[in-house]
Structure formats: structure tokens, C-alpha cells
Motif scaffolding. Structure first.
Motif, PDB file in Angstrom:
ATOM      1  N   ASN A  45       0.828  -1.211   0.000  1.00  0.00           N
ATOM      2  CA  ASN A  45       0.000   0.000   0.000  1.00  0.00           C
ATOM      3  C   ASN A  45       0.859   1.258   0.000  1.00  0.00           C
ATOM      4  O   ASN A  45       0.592   2.202  -0.741  1.00  0.00           O
ATOM      5  N   SER A  46       1.887   1.274   0.823  1.00  0.00           N
ATOM      6  CA  SER A  46       2.774   2.436   0.904  1.00  0.00           C
ATOM      7  C   SER A  46       3.520   2.653  -0.414  1.00  0.00           C
ATOM      8  O   SER A  46       3.612   3.773  -0.905  1.00  0.00           O
ATOM      9  N   THR A  47       4.021   1.577  -0.988  1.00  0.00           N
ATOM     10  CA  THR A  47       4.776   1.683  -2.235  1.00  0.00           C
ATOM     11  C   THR A  47       3.881   2.117  -3.387  1.00  0.00           C
ATOM     12  O   THR A  47       4.265   2.959  -4.209  1.00  0.00           O
ATOM     13  N   ILE A  48       2.671   1.590  -3.444  1.00  0.00           N
ATOM     14  CA  ILE A  48       1.727   1.984  -4.501  1.00  0.00           C
ATOM     15  C   ILE A  48       1.358   3.458  -4.354  1.00  0.00           C
ATOM     16  O   ILE A  48       1.307   4.194  -5.338  1.00  0.00           O
ATOM     17  N   GLU A  49       1.119   3.897  -3.118  1.00  0.00           N
ATOM     18  CA  GLU A  49       0.808   5.309  -2.887  1.00  0.00           C
ATOM     19  C   GLU A  49       1.964   6.204  -3.336  1.00  0.00           C
ATOM     20  O   GLU A  49       1.745   7.210  -4.007  1.00  0.00           O
ATOM     21  N   ASP A  50       3.201   5.823  -2.982  1.00  0.00           N
ATOM     22  CA  ASP A  50       4.372   6.590  -3.428  1.00  0.00           C
ATOM     23  C   ASP A  50       4.473   6.613  -4.947  1.00  0.00           C
ATOM     24  O   ASP A  50       4.762   7.655  -5.549  1.00  0.00           O
ATOM     25  N   TYR A  51       4.234   5.483  -5.568  1.00  0.00           N
ATOM     26  CA  TYR A  51       4.298   5.387  -7.025  1.00  0.00           C
ATOM     27  C   TYR A  51       3.291   6.330  -7.675  1.00  0.00           C
ATOM     28  O   TYR A  51       3.620   7.072  -8.603  1.00  0.00           O
ATOM     29  N   LEU A  52       2.057   6.302  -7.172  1.00  0.00           N
ATOM     30  CA  LEU A  52       1.020   7.164  -7.740  1.00  0.00           C
ATOM     31  C   LEU A  52       1.345   8.641  -7.543  1.00  0.00           C
ATOM     32  O   LEU A  52       1.088   9.465  -8.432  1.00  0.00           O
ATOM     33  N   GLN A  53       1.915   8.993  -6.411  1.00  0.00           N
ATOM     34  CA  GLN A  53       2.295  10.383  -6.180  1.00  0.00           C
ATOM     35  C   GLN A  53       3.407  10.806  -7.130  1.00  0.00           C
ATOM     36  O   GLN A  53       3.405  11.929  -7.629  1.00  0.00           O
TER      37      GLN A  53
END
Length: 60
Positions: A45-53
Motif C-alpha cells: 500500500n505504501s509503495t503503490i501510494e508513493d508510485y502514484l504520487q
């Protein structure tokens, strides 16, 4: 070999969360306990959020 050949399944197997990744003729199986699976979920979840940002950041 592209990602179109990749298949990921997640199942419950007794006391484990079983993740099976098929890519072409190869297969990888991960068996995680509940704590490991929860940690993986949080990291994903954290990595996906960072990726999207990062997708929203423009580099001129």
C-alpha cells in the motif's frame, strides 16, 4: 517474456496465506503467516501510494 504471461493467485492454506506467481512455465510459491502477510500488505500500500504520487510530479 512480458507481464501478460504473469498470473498471481492469493489463497488461504491452513495457517498460511499462499501466494502463487506463475510466469510462463515458472511458478513461485510464497507461504506467509498472518503477520508477514499484513506487513506485506502495508508495504505494498505504501509503495503503490508513493508510485502514484510520483506519477503526478512533473519534471521539466
Amino acid at each position: 517474456m512480458g507481464q501478460e504471461n504473469r498470473k498471481i493467485n492469493v489463497d488461504i492454506e491452513r495457517k498460511w496465506i499462499r501466494i502463487t506467481i506463475n510466469h510462463g512455465k515458472d511458478e513461485e510459491i510464497l507461504k506467509l503467516n498472518l503477520n508477514e502477510a499484513t506487513s506485506l500488505k502495508e508495504q505494498l500500500n505504501s509503495t503503490i501510494e508513493d508510485y502514484l504520487q510520483r506519477q503526478n510530479i512533473r519534471i521539466d
